[in-house]
Design an enzyme around this catalytic site. Sequence first.
Site, short mmCIF file in Angstrom:
data_model
loop_
_atom_site.label_atom_id
_atom_site.label_comp_id
_atom_site.label_asym_id
_atom_site.label_seq_id
_atom_site.Cartn_x
_atom_site.Cartn_y
_atom_site.Cartn_z
N GLY A 238 -3.04 -6.19 -5.74
CA GLY A 238 -2.32 -6.67 -4.55
C GLY A 238 -2.10 -5.64 -3.48
O GLY A 238 -2.13 -5.95 -2.29
N GLU A 239 -1.83 -4.38 -3.85
CA GLU A 239 -1.54 -3.34 -2.85
C GLU A 239 -2.81 -2.82 -2.20
O GLU A 239 -2.82 -2.48 -1.02
CB GLU A 239 -0.81 -2.18 -3.53
CG GLU A 239 0.50 -2.54 -4.17
CD GLU A 239 1.66 -2.53 -3.20
OE1 GLU A 239 1.68 -1.68 -2.29
OE2 GLU A 239 2.55 -3.38 -3.35
N PHE A 240 -3.87 -2.72 -2.98
CA PHE A 240 -5.13 -2.20 -2.47
C PHE A 240 -5.63 -2.99 -1.26
O PHE A 240 -6.26 -2.44 -0.36
CB PHE A 240 -6.20 -2.26 -3.58
CG PHE A 240 -7.60 -2.36 -3.05
CD1 PHE A 240 -8.30 -1.24 -2.66
CD2 PHE A 240 -8.22 -3.60 -2.89
CE1 PHE A 240 -9.57 -1.33 -2.14
CE2 PHE A 240 -9.50 -3.71 -2.38
CZ PHE A 240 -10.18 -2.57 -2.00
N GLY B 282 0.81 -1.22 0.00
CA GLY B 282 0.00 0.00 0.00
C GLY B 282 0.83 1.26 0.00
O GLY B 282 0.46 2.26 -0.61
N SER C 85 1.17 -2.43 -7.22
CA SER C 85 0.15 -3.06 -8.07
C SER C 85 0.32 -2.66 -9.54
O SER C 85 -0.66 -2.55 -10.28
CB SER C 85 -1.26 -2.70 -7.59
OG SER C 85 -1.57 -3.34 -6.39
#
Length: 884
Positions: free
Chosen positions: A842-844, A517, A677
């Site tokens: 993936g980061e969200f 994130g 991401s």
Amino acid sequence: MKRISLTINGVRRQHIVPEDRVLLDLLREDLMLTGAKQSCDRKGQCGACTVIVNGRTVRSCLKKVTALEGAEVITVEGLGTPANPHLIQEAFVLAGAIQCGFCTPGMILATKVLLDSNPNPSREAIQHGLRHNLCRCTGYAKIFEAVELAGRFLRGECTPAELRSKVDDNPMGVSHSRPWSMMKACGLAEFSADIDMPGALEIAVVRSPHHRARLKGLDLAEAQKMPGVVGIMTAADIKGANNMGLGDNQPVLCSDNLPVLGAAVAIVAARTKKEALAAAAAVNLDCEVLPAMRDAHAAMAEGAPEIHPGTPNICHTAGQIKGDAKAALEKSPVVVSGNFYSPLIHQAPLEPEATVAYLDGSGEDAQLVVIGRSIWIHQHAQMIQDAVGWDNVRYIEAFAGGQFGIKCDLTSEALAAAAALHFQQAVRYIPSLEESMWLTPKRHPFHMQTRMGADADGKLTGIEMEMIVENGAYMSIGPNIIERALAMLSSGYHIPTVEVDAKLVYTNDAWGGAARGAGPPQANFAVESCMNLLAAKLGMDPYEFRRINTLQKGQTTSNGQEADEWAFSGCLNRLEPHYQKAKKAAAAHKSGTIRRGVGLAGSSFGVGEPGDVSHVAVEIDPDGGLSIYGSVADPGEGNDAMLTQLGAHLMDLPMEKIRLITRDTETTPDSGVSAGSRQTYMSGQALVKAVDALKAAMAETGANTREELEKAGKPARYMGINTMSHTGMDLKTGQGKVWDAYCHGVQMAEVAVNTETGEVNVVKMTAVVDPGKIINPLAVTCQIEGGMDMGAGMALREEYVHGETVDWNSYKFPRATNAFEMETILLETPRDHGPLGAIGVGEFTLVPTHPAIINAIEDAIGVRLYSMPAMPDRVLAALKSTNG
């Protein structure tokens, strides 16, 4: 020494071993059975070393070989092979239970022992059976499902072939098994410490034991005389710039200023690791110990000494100004405020920071080869080249045991490279878990003094925030963290006026870097907390308050970027029936010791930042298959599936005809970092462009094969380049287009709080996510589940204290027994510029999790927590304060 006879994977063996030899070392070092891993410094905390001994699970890092006379040992290599896998290995692959794969062999063997004794275990029995086995990637949900599926296979209720036959052959939008999963399930994926390098020197690093000091001298005399020592090198022996950081102030080896506990000052090379560590311990450091400034407030105090002499401790500032927030808040009938804090957090990949390095060739023409955990191999090869002063550097990416942003930084690679170059021999650097914690960046601590207002109808009017970010001892990507936090500050909502003053501050603490994130998770904690505070003050339901404040197409984000799509509202709408059901269930538990609560939070996560670029090449093979070339690192998130399925779809080929070449600077173009991401959006679209170029050449010439293409005078290989051309955000005003697209989602937490102990348990997390066109639904779901588990740790348990957090127990690593129910609902709104409309996720995944949980705690017990994590003592203290 003692002579021991035992059977390993069906082969009777005799070994003469010292009394302290453990089974893990016998397997890995003597027999090269490297499926069993080492993560926890042989403390028995992680289960990655699990094997089966006489039908029982054994943590091989603890088991002395001398206690195994006559024993029957099974390692993952003895269970099955990719050509003939065990049904449990098949189940783990088909269920999507394998991401990075570092923990997988131990999980599979623990599963075998469980199912041998209980062929149809309950979920509670599975959690108990896997209680010693840690996983950071999955959140355990898919592992539990894999165990249940394996039980069905073993009971004869279905077969792997039956399950595979139900999977659509279409490459796009289908949950195909990931290409590298079976290799990982069989323990055959090589991680850095698994690489066999006969005759390599082992190195150990001498590090500062002080949080802040000045190095006055080094006494190497005693260490140089110790057994096995080949040599010791210091900063004076490094011929390059001696900087390994993404900033300019992080030496490979320090010669004067020691700004953090663990700062490296010397490298000892010896014949064995034991000898290297003993000699490193014998090096005497002459240090002037200086007062340490462990937090931003101390570092910003009047008269505070500069952590890096000549550089102010406030090392970067940024702001965001949209309209007149101060005036808007003065006029607002409803205003809330709070000082929110998100702590220093370790990304906590299971694999230690192992690296091997060697010289290929001799003299000035030799190539320095580094094999490690990088997710940015071309950038890191360049950084190593500059740091050690050697022009010809090749970086090979081994399989990586998780990373979650930690490997945007160089960690052990520059040290191993410097040693290989100086000693002119191959070296292995396999640091302990504790040392790995010392030498890696962390998630930045954020202090956020926040005011947020709304009008009488419940519409947001503005936000003010003073953001102080503790950068730790080194620069790394600190400025980028602040800019990302500002560029996603408004989350999914329309906030008409914004004023933020952000400061990045050096401290004598572990430095901050990329972490899943990377900035927005911390800022979102403050924003989503204020959303709930405002809803309460207005007497509105938190769901309805979010609904009426959701950004609409044509409105602008906090950085002034106009929304050309905003799938956030669809996610919120889809969640509503789940929310109403959860609220009704929680209402029955508002008194008594155990109280239930429901919390919401969302995020709109940007990808495609200004100036980003990715190169991916494709080549038609002689057999009609397609080779894809690009440095698209995959430490577990599923880039192997993304590239394979996209390539197969674009070329109308079976997936087995797609070959990936991704792990070597020698053979790949630069596809950029596997972080933020960005790989699906950036490299996926670069792949589309490369295939378009190949297909255009084939259409132009009428060629259907490589041979025909080359006969027509055309190359067989084509490059695709995907570049972001927008200009970005002004650093003073924080205004401008930053992102080319967004991933949207909303999460709901259901928690149970014990008002007597302060313990908080997550009952269930529900996520509704719109990541654009979905390439592999199972891979997307796995990322979301793993992110929610990580976000729960951020909310409830995890806080890294440099020098005190030394292993997985002291870090409170999430275990199978902490796992909770998860439900993921996927929506698809294709994005205009992603590969076939896709975008990364993936980061969200954790950005909304921790604020949703903190909001749920308040809903349960009426207490607002302004600092994370919500440890039991903090919950009790807040309850006591509220109750007077």
